[in-house]
Design an enzyme around this catalytic site. Structure first.
Site, PDB file in Angstrom:
ATOM      1  N   ALA A  12       0.846  -1.178   0.000  1.00 34.67           N
ATOM      2  CA  ALA A  12       0.000   0.000   0.000  1.00 34.67           C
ATOM      3  C   ALA A  12       0.889   1.239   0.000  1.00 34.67           C
ATOM      4  O   ALA A  12       2.001   1.205   0.528  1.00 34.67           O
ATOM      5  CB  ALA A  12      -0.881   0.001   1.235  1.00 34.67           C
ATOM      6  N   ALA A  13       0.397   2.323  -0.597  1.00 32.54           N
ATOM      7  CA  ALA A  13       1.206   3.539  -0.708  1.00 32.54           C
ATOM      8  C   ALA A  13       1.738   3.960   0.658  1.00 32.54           C
ATOM      9  O   ALA A  13       2.888   4.379   0.782  1.00 32.54           O
ATOM     10  CB  ALA A  13       0.374   4.650  -1.324  1.00 32.54           C
ATOM     11  N   CYS A  14       0.908   3.774   1.686  1.00 33.47           N
ATOM     12  CA  CYS A  14       1.325   4.236   3.004  1.00 33.47           C
ATOM     13  C   CYS A  14       2.426   3.361   3.589  1.00 33.47           C
ATOM     14  O   CYS A  14       3.047   3.708   4.569  1.00 33.47           O
ATOM     15  CB  CYS A  14       0.138   4.288   3.958  1.00 33.47           C
ATOM     16  SG  CYS A  14      -0.762   2.754   4.028  1.00 33.47           S
ATOM     17  N   HIS A  15       2.676   2.185   2.975  1.00 32.22           N
ATOM     18  CA  HIS A  15       3.743   1.324   3.487  1.00 32.22           C
ATOM     19  C   HIS A  15       5.060   1.564   2.778  1.00 32.22           C
ATOM     20  O   HIS A  15       6.082   1.099   3.244  1.00 32.22           O
ATOM     21  CB  HIS A  15       3.398  -0.163   3.286  1.00 32.22           C
ATOM     22  CG  HIS A  15       2.217  -0.609   4.085  1.00 32.22           C
ATOM     23  ND1 HIS A  15       1.383  -1.603   3.670  1.00 32.22           N
ATOM     24  CD2 HIS A  15       1.736  -0.173   5.263  1.00 32.22           C
ATOM     25  CE1 HIS A  15       0.432  -1.772   4.564  1.00 32.22           C
ATOM     26  NE2 HIS A  15       0.625  -0.914   5.532  1.00 32.22           N
ATOM     27  N   SER A  16       5.011   2.209   1.615  1.00 34.60           N
ATOM     28  CA  SER A  16       6.216   2.289   0.797  1.00 34.60           C
ATOM     29  C   SER A  16       7.383   2.848   1.586  1.00 34.60           C
ATOM     30  O   SER A  16       7.259   3.872   2.250  1.00 34.60           O
ATOM     31  CB  SER A  16       5.971   3.154  -0.432  1.00 34.60           C
ATOM     32  OG  SER A  16       5.092   2.474  -1.278  1.00 34.60           O
TER      33      SER A  16
END
Ligand SMILES: Cc1ncc(COP(=O)(O)O)c(C=O)c1O
Length: 420
Positions: free
Chosen positions: A350-354
């Protein structure tokens, strides 16, 4: 190597561009600046734009316009669904805590509010684990987790990282039967953020009470909506004020963006079969191209992958048509994306994990160690992705992983090249 070409964007699960029809609707309605609550002409004109969008979103889901509530986005829609379920339960049960059932692969916009409300002692939550190796939750496991206090089951329709579809329809139809005999009815919510615009979503077929709709995942603006069947019986508002959205969500309507969301929904209604077909066609071309260049390892467990080996789970009927979550031997996902930044824009989850730690969603979905999960790159194609884009990405990957000679060889011979 990519000259003046822009990197290929394969991160459509993170967000999508705004479709030109959507942009046109937004721009047109920036002039439609009246307050929809005003009774004179410009107010009425703004109200009719909001009404039109409401009908367009309802049509996309085979639903009724009265069942659509506009929100600021997916995060708010999920919060509204959860707080409604909790507060509705508490109105008639003052001595016991409401219980909510979900899975261990939900988006943070579900897990974080649930954890917060648990900490606040407002509810108890069961996180039913998905079956490792399949990424799917077992219908019976969900049914077995239900309690007399259960007020809500919230299960995402598809996971944003793995692309795996959950058996939401089967689960909801079983719970609907149980509800006939229960005094505490269980509300059924699904976060459909990743599915709308990729596969047909029908509220009636899903038998959902509530569905989360997120505009920027289907070429719309960054607002959202909550579908809620009979909202007067279910919704307990989070925002109080001017009674907009029939009191379910106060705040003066964002008319231009709402019109844009309606236009995005209209595109989906008119073209969903074509969208699904195109996405699957391009995603499968990507999968086949990876299989031509690299060695696909078929294993449910956690083998140590060599450089040049790849792994994924591909079960056509249980997957989003646009997503392939690929594990590459010999590289971490972050390293691979950094090396290929001129060619490819994608993410490791997820983008927030990148850039952050290893994705818990992958660890919960597969039998992999942290190393295995860290080697994963999520590739998600979109409406404008072409086979030529995929070719560029495949060449870039092969050049990095196997060396330039191997790229030429695999192109010339069209045969499997397994190692550098
Ligand atoms: C499954 C899912 N639910 C909810 C959200 C949250 O949407 P937003 O950040 O637009 O509120 C996302 C976005 O990444 C998502 O993928």
């Amino acid at each position: 190597m990519s000259g003046d070409l822009k990197p290929v964007y394969l991160d459509y699960n993170a967000t999508t561009p705004i479709a030109s029809e959507v942009q046109a609707a937004i721009i047109e309605n920036l002039d439609n600046w009246g307050n929809p609550s005003s009774s004179y002409a410009i107010g009425k004109r703004a109200k009719s734009a909001v009404d039109k969008a409401r009908s367009q979103i309802a049509e996309m889901l085979d639903a009724q316009a009265v069942d659509i509530i506009f929100t600021s986005g997916g995060t708010e829609s999920n919060h509204l669904a959860i707080t409604s379920a909790i507060n509705k339960y508490r109105e008639s049960n003052t001595n016991t805590l409401p219980h909510i059932v979900t899975t261990n692969v939900e988006h943070p916009a579900i897990t974080q509010p649930l954890r917060h409300y648990e900490e606040q002692n407002m509810c108890n939550v069961t996180y039913v684990p998905v079956v490792k190796g399949t990424g799917r939750v077992n219908v019976t496991a969900v049914l077995d987790s239900l309690q007399p206090r259960t007020c809500m089951v919230t299960i995402m329709l598809a996971n944003n990282e793995t692309g795996i579809l959950q058996p939401v329809q089967q689960i909801f139809s079983e719970i609907r039967k149980l509800n006939l005999t229960r005094s505490e009815k269980i509300l059924l919510h699904t976060d459909a953020a990743q599915v709308i615009g990729k596969l047909k979503v029908s509220a009636g077929e899903l038998q959902a009470d509530m569905i989360t709709i997120v505009g920027h995942k289907f070429y719309g603006p960054r607002i959202g909506a909550l579908y809620c069947r009979n909202p007067q019986n279910i919704i307990r508002p989070m925002f109080f004020g001017g009674n907009q959205e029939r009191g379910f969500r106060s705040g003066t309507e964002n008319v231009a963006m709402i019109a844009g969301l309606g236009a995005a929904a209209q595109l989906v209604t008119d073209n969903i079969d074509g969208y699904t077909k195109h996405l699957k066609n391009v995603r499968d071309y990507l999968r086949d191209g990876l299989m031509t260049r690299f060695q696909l390892v078929l294993n449910e467990e956690d083998p140590k992958l060599e450089r040049g080996e790849v792994m994924w789970r591909y079960v056509d009927s249980h997957m989003l048509p646009n997503t392939l979550s690929v594990r590459f031997g010999g590289f971490s996902g972050n390293q691979l994306l950094a090396e290929l930044s001129d060619t490819l824009q994608a993410s490791t989850g997820a983008a927030c994990h990148s850039g952050g730690s290893v994705s818990q969603i992958l660890l919960n979905s597969w039998n992999w160690s942290e190393e295995g999960a860290s080697q994963t790159v999520r590739l998600s194609v979109g409406r404008e992705t072409r086979r030529s884009d995929i070719d560029r990405v495949l060449d870039g990957l092969a050049g990095l992983i196997l060396g330039d000679e191997a790229v030429t060889l695999s192109r010339l011979k069209g045969r499997i090249v397994t190692n550098a």
